[in-house]
Write an enzyme that holds these catalytic residues in place. Sequence first.
Site, PDB file in Angstrom:
ATOM      1  N   ASP A  16       0.881  -1.184   0.000  1.00 54.83           N
ATOM      2  CA  ASP A  16       0.000   0.000   0.000  1.00 54.83           C
ATOM      3  C   ASP A  16       0.909   1.221   0.000  1.00 54.83           C
ATOM      4  O   ASP A  16       2.121   1.115   0.238  1.00 54.83           O
ATOM      5  CB  ASP A  16      -0.881  -0.019   1.262  1.00 54.83           C
ATOM      6  CG  ASP A  16      -1.762   1.228   1.377  1.00 54.83           C
ATOM      7  OD1 ASP A  16      -2.318   1.675   0.351  1.00 54.83           O
ATOM      8  OD2 ASP A  16      -1.884   1.770   2.482  1.00 54.83           O
ATOM      9  N   SER A  17       0.322   2.396  -0.231  1.00 58.22           N
ATOM     10  CA  SER A  17       1.082   3.643  -0.124  1.00 58.22           C
ATOM     11  C   SER A  17       1.629   3.824   1.287  1.00 58.22           C
ATOM     12  O   SER A  17       2.546   4.615   1.494  1.00 58.22           O
ATOM     13  CB  SER A  17       0.173   4.824  -0.451  1.00 58.22           C
ATOM     14  OG  SER A  17      -0.860   4.917   0.521  1.00 58.22           O
ATOM     15  N   CYS A  79      -4.565  -1.193  -1.943  1.00 58.28           N
ATOM     16  CA  CYS A  79      -4.708   0.252  -2.076  1.00 58.28           C
ATOM     17  C   CYS A  79      -5.628   0.525  -3.275  1.00 58.28           C
ATOM     18  O   CYS A  79      -5.327   0.084  -4.382  1.00 58.28           O
ATOM     19  CB  CYS A  79      -3.331   0.858  -2.313  1.00 58.28           C
ATOM     20  SG  CYS A  79      -3.329   2.635  -2.604  1.00 58.28           S
ATOM     21  N   GLU A 158      -1.398   7.655   8.961  1.00 55.23           N
ATOM     22  CA  GLU A 158       0.051   7.398   8.882  1.00 55.23           C
ATOM     23  C   GLU A 158       0.752   7.818  10.180  1.00 55.23           C
ATOM     24  O   GLU A 158       1.733   7.212  10.586  1.00 55.23           O
ATOM     25  CB  GLU A 158       0.671   8.154   7.693  1.00 55.23           C
ATOM     26  CG  GLU A 158       0.352   7.543   6.332  1.00 55.23           C
ATOM     27  CD  GLU A 158       0.973   6.168   6.123  1.00 55.23           C
ATOM     28  OE1 GLU A 158       2.183   6.023   6.335  1.00 55.23           O
ATOM     29  OE2 GLU A 158       0.230   5.231   5.747  1.00 55.23           O
ATOM     30  N   CYS A 190     -10.955   3.638   0.774  1.00 55.45           N
ATOM     31  CA  CYS A 190      -9.495   3.737   0.915  1.00 55.45           C
ATOM     32  C   CYS A 190      -9.115   2.842   2.079  1.00 55.45           C
ATOM     33  O   CYS A 190      -9.801   2.833   3.113  1.00 55.45           O
ATOM     34  CB  CYS A 190      -9.106   5.190   1.201  1.00 55.45           C
ATOM     35  SG  CYS A 190      -7.407   5.410   1.774  1.00 55.45           S
ATOM     36  N   HIS A 192      -6.925   2.964   4.275  1.00 57.32           N
ATOM     37  CA  HIS A 192      -6.586   3.609   5.541  1.00 57.32           C
ATOM     38  C   HIS A 192      -7.824   3.848   6.420  1.00 57.32           C
ATOM     39  O   HIS A 192      -7.720   3.924   7.639  1.00 57.32           O
ATOM     40  CB  HIS A 192      -5.918   4.973   5.295  1.00 57.32           C
ATOM     41  CG  HIS A 192      -4.483   4.895   4.886  1.00 57.32           C
ATOM     42  ND1 HIS A 192      -4.082   4.470   3.648  1.00 57.32           N
ATOM     43  CD2 HIS A 192      -3.342   5.210   5.564  1.00 57.32           C
ATOM     44  CE1 HIS A 192      -2.752   4.523   3.564  1.00 57.32           C
ATOM     45  NE2 HIS A 192      -2.276   4.969   4.721  1.00 57.32           N
TER      46      HIS A 192
HETATM   47  N1  DGL Z   1      -4.689   3.206   1.144  1.00 58.98           N
HETATM   48  C1  DGL Z   1      -4.751   3.964  -0.076  1.00 58.98           C
HETATM   49  C2  DGL Z   1      -6.086   3.670  -0.800  1.00 58.98           C
HETATM   50  O1  DGL Z   1      -6.677   2.637  -0.555  1.00 58.98           O
HETATM   51  C3  DGL Z   1      -4.441   5.363   0.276  1.00 58.98           C
HETATM   52  C4  DGL Z   1      -4.017   6.200  -0.823  1.00 58.98           C
HETATM   53  C5  DGL Z   1      -3.150   7.383  -0.475  1.00 58.98           C
HETATM   54  O2  DGL Z   1      -2.004   7.167  -0.104  1.00 58.98           O
HETATM   55  O3  DGL Z   1      -3.622   8.504  -0.674  1.00 58.98           O
HETATM   56  O4  DGL Z   1      -6.541   4.392  -1.643  1.00 58.98           O
END
Ligand code: DGL
Length: 270
Positions: A16-17, A79, A158, A190, A192
Amino acid sequence: MQIKFHSLDAPIGVFDSGVGGLSVLKHIRELMPHENLIYLADSKYAPYGNQTAEFIQARSFKLADFLINQGAKALVVACNTATASAVAGLRERYPDLLIIGMEPAVKPAVAATKTGVVGVLATSGTLKSAQFAALLEHYGQGTEVVTQACLGLVECVEKGELNNASTLALLKRYVEPLLEAKADTIVLGCTHYPFVRAMIESLVGPDVVLIDTGAAVAKHLRNRLQEKALLNQSTNLGEASFWSNSDADEAQNVIRALWGPDVELKKLLA
Ligand code: DGL
């Protein structure tokens, strides 16, 4: 690139990011306790939400290369934003690898709504993508789908700010327009966002249903592994390792708070 896993106990690679994909990893762990897992957080480059598709694809290739070099037998893009920008490119790059992506749960939300109004919380990258437009075209007909980009929310997660006043204030701003539009079903689009689910629930009340895709992704992954005869046959509990390129001192503590106290975070330099 050569896929080099040699046995069924090879790990499933998940990226993931940042730390958001851990919300998906939890479902994978629960459903497939015998699988070995490697999680990779690209936290140094988070959030992806406002980055170009080219940037996200380049990052995704780097992360996928790393996981494949670690011997991953399958890849999960945990993600929504990276899936929209990069999953097609990843499938082209690794045609022999099982790759699972994810997208906001518009289909089940449309099936669940009684008011005929569905809200979607996601990053602006996801909401602006052609893939999301196609999803609405396909499943959104006859339902009002109200979307809300949540700038700044990924950053809160984060930093591990999961239960404080400023995250709550931010969420309130994003959730209110959906409630005003009479949404009774809200998609957490998302990975997160499930980590602030309790706060969202406190804002929307018990009559609004929240839907996230983690469980469905884990189930789909298990089905695909089974089809390809790739499920680990071991009866031992699988191991999980965690990698991040974050420079933040608190990175390990954030992952411990989200996953568990035993995490020893490994540092990825790229
Ligand atoms: N967890 C990512 C998602 O599902 C987050 C994206 C981000 O870093 O903006 O979209």
